[in-house]
Design an enzyme around this catalytic site. Structure first.
Site, PDB file in Angstrom:
ATOM      1  NE  ARG A 231      53.571  44.630  50.163  1.00  0.00           N
ATOM      2  CZ  ARG A 231      52.829  44.010  51.086  1.00  0.00           C
ATOM      3  NH1 ARG A 231      52.156  42.924  50.764  1.00  0.00           N
ATOM      4  NH2 ARG A 231      52.750  44.475  52.321  1.00  0.00           N
ATOM      5  CG  ASP A 255      46.213  37.795  48.062  1.00  0.00           C
ATOM      6  OD1 ASP A 255      44.987  37.862  47.835  1.00  0.00           O
ATOM      7  OD2 ASP A 255      46.743  38.278  49.080  1.00  0.00           O
ATOM      8  CD  GLU A 260      48.046  45.145  45.789  1.00  0.00           C
ATOM      9  OE1 GLU A 260      48.361  44.033  45.340  1.00  0.00           O
ATOM     10  OE2 GLU A 260      47.876  45.360  46.995  1.00  0.00           O
ATOM     11  CG  HIS A 292      46.832  42.803  49.341  1.00  0.00           C
ATOM     12  ND1 HIS A 292      47.823  43.646  48.908  1.00  0.00           N
ATOM     13  CD2 HIS A 292      47.287  42.271  50.498  1.00  0.00           C
ATOM     14  CE1 HIS A 292      48.827  43.629  49.759  1.00  0.00           C
ATOM     15  NE2 HIS A 292      48.513  42.797  50.740  1.00  0.00           N
TER      16      HIS A 292
END
Ligand code: NAI
Length: 345
Positions: A231, A255, A260, A292
């Protein structure tokens, strides 16, 4: 026939959900828009809604869904921070998909690490322009390096196995170490101090938010590589950027990113990105960002669709009892699942 309004539908969702839906007489109404107070009416005539991480299922939305006769909110994700579970209690059942493919995420973490260490992203761009120079592409062997894994649950353990396959030395930190796992657990401080590579696989909560901050980065080895597929808010992104600019952090593979929510999952090319920090991170030669996508494999998508359809069937058919039901009341979902003999309400 169970009718389900499927919000925030992406092209990659459809085939697996259509497949499992047809098998079990569940009909999905695919809506590209996200669920919010403005779009809740699109679920009219449905029995359930299926939502993802950026659908906003607040108390007002829940009340309106309840008035419309919706009986189930089926999350097609593990996380459920976007659903007001307390507001749903007594009105609408909420289910989620606790695990779908830990391999997908662990393998993506290694893919990012290898890309970074062997400069694959740069080589790919060069050869597409018939530039076959090797200057600046020198990497290093992963073999013999020390990787510090934070969080040794489903994904962290698989990542550890992958690293061991590469001949790396693995050390780990977990708030709840797994006994008899053969993993060398150390304190967080020692992990920061000893690791050439640090990979994050723990959940985001009050105790892990910004666990990678200025102080942590200061205590790391010079040139450390940080991999985050968990996260975004586990890392203070400003501190990371400063660590990269000071040449303390050798590379970052991300990622996920704290801010985000309004950026990832959408095509923003052709738009000016209103996030200076992310723009600066992406502009760094030693930062790799994916949006993500660690979960995004065919196996994971199939598991998500199969589990979601089974969750829906459990709630509407059988005895109405679903192992993946979320309810705030007992405050301990794991214990509740074991003890529960009937529906939450
Ligand atoms: P898990 O629940 O199996 O493992 C989490 C581990 O973290 C547990 O061993 C737990 O004891 C440990 N932990 C809890 N609090 C901690 C703390 N304060 N410090 C250190 N360790 C702590 O979860 P799983 O399935 O391995 O997933 C890990 C994370 O991966 C998830 O929380 C999620 O944020 C992320 N994830 C990312 C995806 C992506 O597409 N990028 C997809 C799925 C999950």
């Amino acid at each position: 026939m169970i009718k389900v309004a499927f919000y925030d539908a992406k092209p990659y969702d459809r085939s697996s959900f259509e497949h499992y839906g047809k098998l079990h007489d569940v009909q999905f109404r695919f809506l590209e828009i996200k669920l919010s107070e403005d779009t809740v009416e699109l679920a009219r005539d449905c029995d359930a809604v299926c939502v993802f991480v950026n659908d906003n299922v607040n108390a007002k939305v829940i009340d309106r869904l309840y008035e419309m006769g919706i009986k189930l909110i089926a999350l097609r994700s593990a996380g459920y921070n976007n659903v007001d579970v307390r507001a749903a209690f007594g009105k609408i059942h909420v289910v989620h998909v606790p695990a779908y493919s830990p391999y997908a995420v662990a393998e993506h973490a290694m893919a990012l690490l290898l890309t970074s260490v062997r400069r694959i992203h740069k080589a790919y761009n060069r050869t597409r322009e018939f530039n076959f120079s090797l200057s600046g592409l020198t990497g290093f062997d992963l073999h013999g390096k020390t990787v510090g894994v934070i969080g040794t649950g489903r994904i962290g353990r698989i990542f550890i196995d992958i690293c061991r396959g590469f001949g790396m030395n693995v050390i780990a930190y977990d708030a709840y170490p797994a006994p008899d796992s053969g993993i060398e657990y150390v304190t967080l401080e020692e992990l920061f101090h000893r690791s050439d590579i640090i990979s994050l696989h723990c959940p985001l909560n009050d105790s892990t938010r910004h666990m990678i901050d200025r102080k942590a980065i200061d205590s790391m080895k010079k040139g450390v590589i940080i991999v985050n597929t968990s996260r975004g808010a586990l890392i203070n992104a400003e501190a990371l950027l400063d660590g990269i600019r000071a040449r303390k952090v050798g590379a970052a593979c991300l990622d996920v990113y704290e801010e985000e929510a309004d950026i990832f999952f959408e095509d923003r090319s052709g738009h000016i990105l209103n996030d200076e920090l992310l723009s600066r991170l992406i502009s760094m030669p030693n930062v790799i960002v994916t949006s993500h996508q660690a979960f995004l494999t065919e196996e994971a998508l199939n598991n998500i669709a199969e589990t979601t359809v089974n969750n829906i069937l459990s709630c509407f058919e059988k005895d109405g009892l679903c192992d993946n039901e979320l309810c705030y009341r007992c405050g301990n979902i794991e214990r509740c699942r074991k003890e529960r003999k009937e529906r939450c309400f």
